[in-house]
Design an enzyme around this catalytic site. Structure first.
Site: not given
Length: 391
Positions: A41, A125, A148, A181, A231, A296, A322
């Site tokens: 992204w 991070f 996000k 992206a 979301k 997700n 992640k």
């Protein structure tokens, strides 16, 4: 009526004065733009930004520095590949980057004198980077988060923008939306929403808006950012539906009820149901995209279809990225438990609660729709505002 008009006029005057003061503190063009992050992204957003910086010399300096966490790819440094071949072969392969993007592994150099800071790194991070950025950014710099996700402490929710705001001592806006992206990098049309102070938002709109990437602005950055995080919980529910083999009708119900519960959660925090925000790209559009194509959703489908835990699924399917939905789901449930100590969170957030039970408490995925009509019945009571019905 006259009194009301006078109050509106006074309010408008106060807003105009606030915007004037905000404008006086803004950095003066041409502005130097730096991007903190260089993943999938980050590089996609960097293409939009670099094209605008090259086309608007009166507003922006042409060179866009991008901080890259250095790593080797087939024996070459990633920064070398990006600056020589103009491609991030690891995170956005096959897509050419504008030549005015300069990859830089030294954080201090990447943000030296930056007037506009664009954050697009994993939020875990972030805090370690902020002291160096603060020492090197320009005076009166402005910032925007494209991250996000949300964080949590003992007091509850901590927005990524709050982390940046606290670390740098400057105002921070947020950009969220239906932004896959790879599709944007391929030139497909997309939209996004920027939430932030009016003056900052106008400048940031100039940074990001492109013929095929339309950006609208609103003032409520917190609601925009919360939409981008919450979301991911709903996307888990959509993935459970897919894993169960349910069709589009079922998923549409999850999306609709999820949108309602996102709005209610924002209302818990702000006291106002964010109807306008939910109708922006950061709301309904981002939710739909995530429930059909996001990581997700994909991992939640695998959770239902197999026997692996979330950590194993993340390692198998995400290639080092992640999974935000499970973390957000767990922490939001803690917030709801604190807000509803009598255990009646189910009455107001039945979908969020069902998703948590399936993800973490061993409930069967087939229970995803249990009790979802509870919160709808509250709306049938005439004359009761939504906020009051939740208390």
């Amino acid at each position: 009526m006259l009194q009301r008009l006078q109050q509106m006029t006074l309010g408008l005057g106060a807003r105009e004065e606030a915007e004037r003061q905000e404008h006086d503190k803004m950095p003066k063009p041409p502005l130097k733009v730096s991007i903190i992050g260089s993943g999938n992204w980050g590089c996609t957003a960097g293409i939009l930004v670099a094209e605008n910086c090259a086309e608007k010399p009166k507003l922006f300096k042409e060179e866009v520095l991008m901080w890259v966490h250095e790593e080797e790819v087939e024996g070459r440094k990633l920064t070398e590949i990006m600056n020589t071949d103009h491609e991030n072969v690891k995170y956005l392969p096959g897509v050419k980057l504008p030549k005015n993007i300069v990859a830089e592994s030294d954080l201090a150099t990447a943000c030296k004198g930056a007037d506009v800071l664009i954050f697009v790194v994993p939020h875990q991070f972030l805090e370690g980077l902020l002291p160096t950025i603060k020492e090197n950014m320009a005076k009166n710099a402005i910032a925007i988060s494209l991250i996000k996700g949300i964080d949590f402490d003992e007091s509850g929710i901590v927005l990524v923008s709050d982390v940046i705001r606290k670390g740098l001592g400057i105002e921070v806006s947020a950009l969220m939306g239906a932004n896959v992206a790879s599709e944007i990098a391929d030139g497909d049309f997309a939209e996004a929403t920027i939430g932030g102070p009016a003056g900052h938002a106008r400048v940031l709109q100039e940074v990001f808006h492109r013929p095929k990437f339309h950006v609208t602005t609103v003032r409520d950055s917190d609601a925009v950012e919360l939409c981008g995080a919450l979301k991911n919980i709903v996307a888990l529910g959509a993935g459970f539906c897919d894993g169960l083999g349910y069709g589009n009708n079922a998923k549409a119900a999850i999306i609709r009820i999820g949108l309602l519960e996102i709005g209610r959660f924002i209302e818990l925090r702000s006291g106002e149901f964010p109807t306008e925000i939910l109708l922006q790209s950061c709301g309904a559009a981002d939710l739909i995209t995530t429930c059909y194509g996001g990581r997700n959703r994909k991992c939640a489908e695998a959770f239902v279809a197999g026997s692996k835990n979330w950590e194993e699924i993340e390692a198998d399917l995400l290639g080092g990225q992640k999974l935000q939905g499970t973390l957000t789901c767990a922490e939001v449930f803690k917030v709801l438990a604190a807000e509803f100590p009598k255990g009646n969170a189910d009455d107001h957030f039945p979908l969020f609660c069902n998703i948590h039970r399936i993800a973490f408490e061993g409930a069967k995925p087939e229970t995803i729709f249990d009790g979802l009509s509870k919160s709808e019945k509250m709306l049938e009571e005439p004359g009761v505002p939504l906020a009051r019905s939740m208390l």
